[in-house]
Motif scaffolding. Structure first.
Motif, PDB file in Angstrom:
ATOM      1  N   SER A 166      -6.064 -28.320  21.973  1.00  0.00           N
ATOM      2  CA  SER A 166      -7.617 -28.770  21.784  1.00  0.00           C
ATOM      3  C   SER A 166      -7.814 -29.459  23.257  1.00  0.00           C
ATOM      4  N   HIS A 167      -6.881 -29.817  24.362  1.00  0.00           N
ATOM      5  CA  HIS A 167      -7.204 -30.160  25.477  1.00  0.00           C
ATOM      6  C   HIS A 167      -7.337 -29.315  26.512  1.00  0.00           C
ATOM      7  N   THR A 168      -7.497 -28.028  26.178  1.00  0.00           N
ATOM      8  CA  THR A 168      -8.106 -26.923  26.952  1.00  0.00           C
ATOM      9  C   THR A 168      -9.267 -27.461  27.936  1.00  0.00           C
ATOM     10  N   PRO A 169      -9.386 -27.499  29.127  1.00  0.00           N
ATOM     11  CA  PRO A 169     -10.830 -28.180  29.593  1.00  0.00           C
ATOM     12  C   PRO A 169     -12.020 -27.010  29.831  1.00  0.00           C
ATOM     13  N   GLY A 170     -12.930 -27.612  29.848  1.00  0.00           N
ATOM     14  CA  GLY A 170     -14.162 -26.686  30.230  1.00  0.00           C
ATOM     15  C   GLY A 170     -14.297 -26.174  31.522  1.00  0.00           C
ATOM     16  N   ILE A 171     -15.302 -25.290  31.857  1.00  0.00           N
ATOM     17  CA  ILE A 171     -15.269 -24.673  32.963  1.00  0.00           C
ATOM     18  C   ILE A 171     -15.348 -25.682  34.112  1.00  0.00           C
ATOM     19  N   PRO A 172     -14.652 -25.579  35.375  1.00  0.00           N
ATOM     20  CA  PRO A 172     -14.843 -26.527  36.322  1.00  0.00           C
ATOM     21  C   PRO A 172     -16.195 -26.327  37.079  1.00  0.00           C
ATOM     22  N   SER A 173     -16.745 -27.545  37.492  1.00  0.00           N
ATOM     23  CA  SER A 173     -17.968 -27.582  38.124  1.00  0.00           C
ATOM     24  C   SER A 173     -17.902 -26.535  39.472  1.00  0.00           C
ATOM     25  N   VAL A 174     -16.810 -26.482  40.106  1.00  0.00           N
ATOM     26  CA  VAL A 174     -16.863 -25.784  41.453  1.00  0.00           C
ATOM     27  C   VAL A 174     -16.961 -24.314  41.018  1.00  0.00           C
ATOM     28  N   PHE A 175     -16.472 -23.716  39.748  1.00  0.00           N
ATOM     29  CA  PHE A 175     -16.656 -22.332  39.187  1.00  0.00           C
ATOM     30  C   PHE A 175     -18.137 -22.160  39.296  1.00  0.00           C
ATOM     31  N   GLY A 176     -19.005 -23.024  38.713  1.00  0.00           N
ATOM     32  CA  GLY A 176     -20.423 -22.911  38.465  1.00  0.00           C
ATOM     33  C   GLY A 176     -21.319 -22.662  39.750  1.00  0.00           C
ATOM     34  N   SER A 177     -20.610 -23.354  40.891  1.00  0.00           N
ATOM     35  CA  SER A 177     -21.548 -23.111  42.186  1.00  0.00           C
ATOM     36  C   SER A 177     -21.031 -21.777  42.865  1.00  0.00           C
ATOM     37  N   LYS A 178     -19.985 -21.371  42.490  1.00  0.00           N
ATOM     38  CA  LYS A 178     -19.081 -20.194  43.414  1.00  0.00           C
ATOM     39  C   LYS A 178     -20.169 -18.872  42.769  1.00  0.00           C
ATOM     40  N   HIS A 179     -20.424 -18.519  41.764  1.00  0.00           N
ATOM     41  CA  HIS A 179     -21.149 -17.585  40.974  1.00  0.00           C
ATOM     42  C   HIS A 179     -20.164 -16.198  41.417  1.00  0.00           C
ATOM     43  N   ASP A 180     -20.597 -15.221  42.158  1.00  0.00           N
ATOM     44  CA  ASP A 180     -19.791 -14.252  42.456  1.00  0.00           C
ATOM     45  C   ASP A 180     -18.855 -14.126  43.744  1.00  0.00           C
ATOM     46  N   SER A 181     -19.023 -15.377  44.345  1.00  0.00           N
ATOM     47  CA  SER A 181     -18.448 -15.642  45.720  1.00  0.00           C
ATOM     48  C   SER A 181     -16.999 -15.826  45.358  1.00  0.00           C
ATOM     49  N   ALA A 182     -15.989 -15.585  46.453  1.00  0.00           N
ATOM     50  CA  ALA A 182     -14.519 -15.844  46.401  1.00  0.00           C
ATOM     51  C   ALA A 182     -14.271 -17.165  46.186  1.00  0.00           C
ATOM     52  N   TYR A 183     -13.116 -17.353  45.509  1.00  0.00           N
ATOM     53  CA  TYR A 183     -12.572 -18.761  45.134  1.00  0.00           C
ATOM     54  C   TYR A 183     -11.793 -19.217  46.516  1.00  0.00           C
ATOM     55  N   SER A 184     -11.681 -20.425  46.955  1.00  0.00           N
ATOM     56  CA  SER A 184     -10.886 -21.019  48.205  1.00  0.00           C
ATOM     57  C   SER A 184     -10.081 -21.978  47.966  1.00  0.00           C
ATOM     58  N   PRO A 185      -8.964 -22.305  48.721  1.00  0.00           N
ATOM     59  CA  PRO A 185      -8.214 -23.664  48.612  1.00  0.00           C
ATOM     60  C   PRO A 185      -9.139 -24.644  48.637  1.00  0.00           C
ATOM     61  N   GLY A 186      -9.881 -24.628  49.129  1.00  0.00           N
ATOM     62  CA  GLY A 186     -10.817 -25.941  49.111  1.00  0.00           C
ATOM     63  C   GLY A 186     -11.426 -26.182  47.590  1.00  0.00           C
ATOM     64  N   ASP A 187     -11.591 -25.260  46.953  1.00  0.00           N
ATOM     65  CA  ASP A 187     -12.192 -25.378  45.598  1.00  0.00           C
ATOM     66  C   ASP A 187     -11.147 -26.289  44.761  1.00  0.00           C
ATOM     67  N   THR A 188      -9.811 -25.738  44.991  1.00  0.00           N
ATOM     68  CA  THR A 188      -8.764 -26.210  44.289  1.00  0.00           C
ATOM     69  C   THR A 188      -8.723 -27.720  44.522  1.00  0.00           C
TER      70      THR A 188
END
Length: 211
Positions: A166-188
């Motif tokens: 039950s402690h599984t998190p919701g989608i991180p806010s950085v994912f929301g702003s990425k849309h279809d662009s590639a994830y970066s180390p800065g996002d972590t």
């Protein structure tokens, strides 16, 4: 960089931080995850010195962070602002800039722990400490084959449910702003900054045990 989710797991009722970390580790090992060494993420807070002289005004905060996954890099993040990726010499530069940025040494916070590999997932289970005391638990989950956040969130979530329940998190806010662009180390690093700030704030308010 592969997509990652960083979240906090509350301490189990009647257990310590360390016992809760061990409980999560046992769940991962029961799934068949293998230990793959250790990791560490740290964060130091700097105040803009110009604001220190003005009464009643809060200065802008800058966070200087390191992650053992990126040993040659140093990350500088502003609250609600950009994430600058610099080389490791940035720390030396911060010492030279002490007329502009002052290190709030008491605020250093870090997460250290064990890495686990399970199929295409990498899990980092960390104990978050400030000074000598353990303040919380961080869980970073990476889905190695995917760099587009929106493509893999459902898979990440399904896997996290298998050991976080039950402690599984919701989608991180950085994912929301990425849309279809590639994830970066800065996002972590943005996710770790948000987690560390949340844990710092929780220390200012007494919290009851979470079931």
């Amino acid at each position: 960089a592969p997509c990652r989710s960083v979240s906090q797991v509350p301490v189990a009722e009647g257990k310590s931080v360390q016992q809760t970390v061990e409980l999560l580790a046992r769940r991962l090992e029961a799934l068949g995850a293998d230990k793959q060494g250790t990791f560490g993420v740290d964060c130091e807070t700097y105040h803009t010195a110009a604001a220190l002289g003005t009464q009643g005004q809060t200065g802008k905060l800058m966070y200087v962070m390191h992650n053992s996954e990126y040993p040659l890099s140093c990350f500088a993040l502003f609250e609600n602002g950009p994430c600058l990726v610099a080389d490791a010499n940035f720390d030396t530069l911060m010492v030279k800039l002490k007329g502009f940025f002052q290190n709030a040494k008491a605020n250093k916070i870090e997460s250290r722990g064990t890495r686990y590999q399970y199929c295409d997932f990498l899990v980092k289970l960390g104990t978050v400490t400030m000074g000598p005391s353990a303040r919380g638990i961080s869980v970073e989950v990476e889905y190695c084959p995917c760099v587009i956040a929106n493509d893999c969130w459902n898979l990440l979530m399904e896997f996290m449910q298998s050991f976080m329940g039950s402690h599984t998190p919701g989608i991180p806010s950085v994912f929301g702003s990425k849309h279809d662009s590639a994830y970066s180390p800065g996002d972590t690093m943005v996710q770790y900054m948000e987690l560390f700030n949340k844990i710092r704030k929780q220390q200012q308010v007494p919290v009851a045990g979470i079931r």
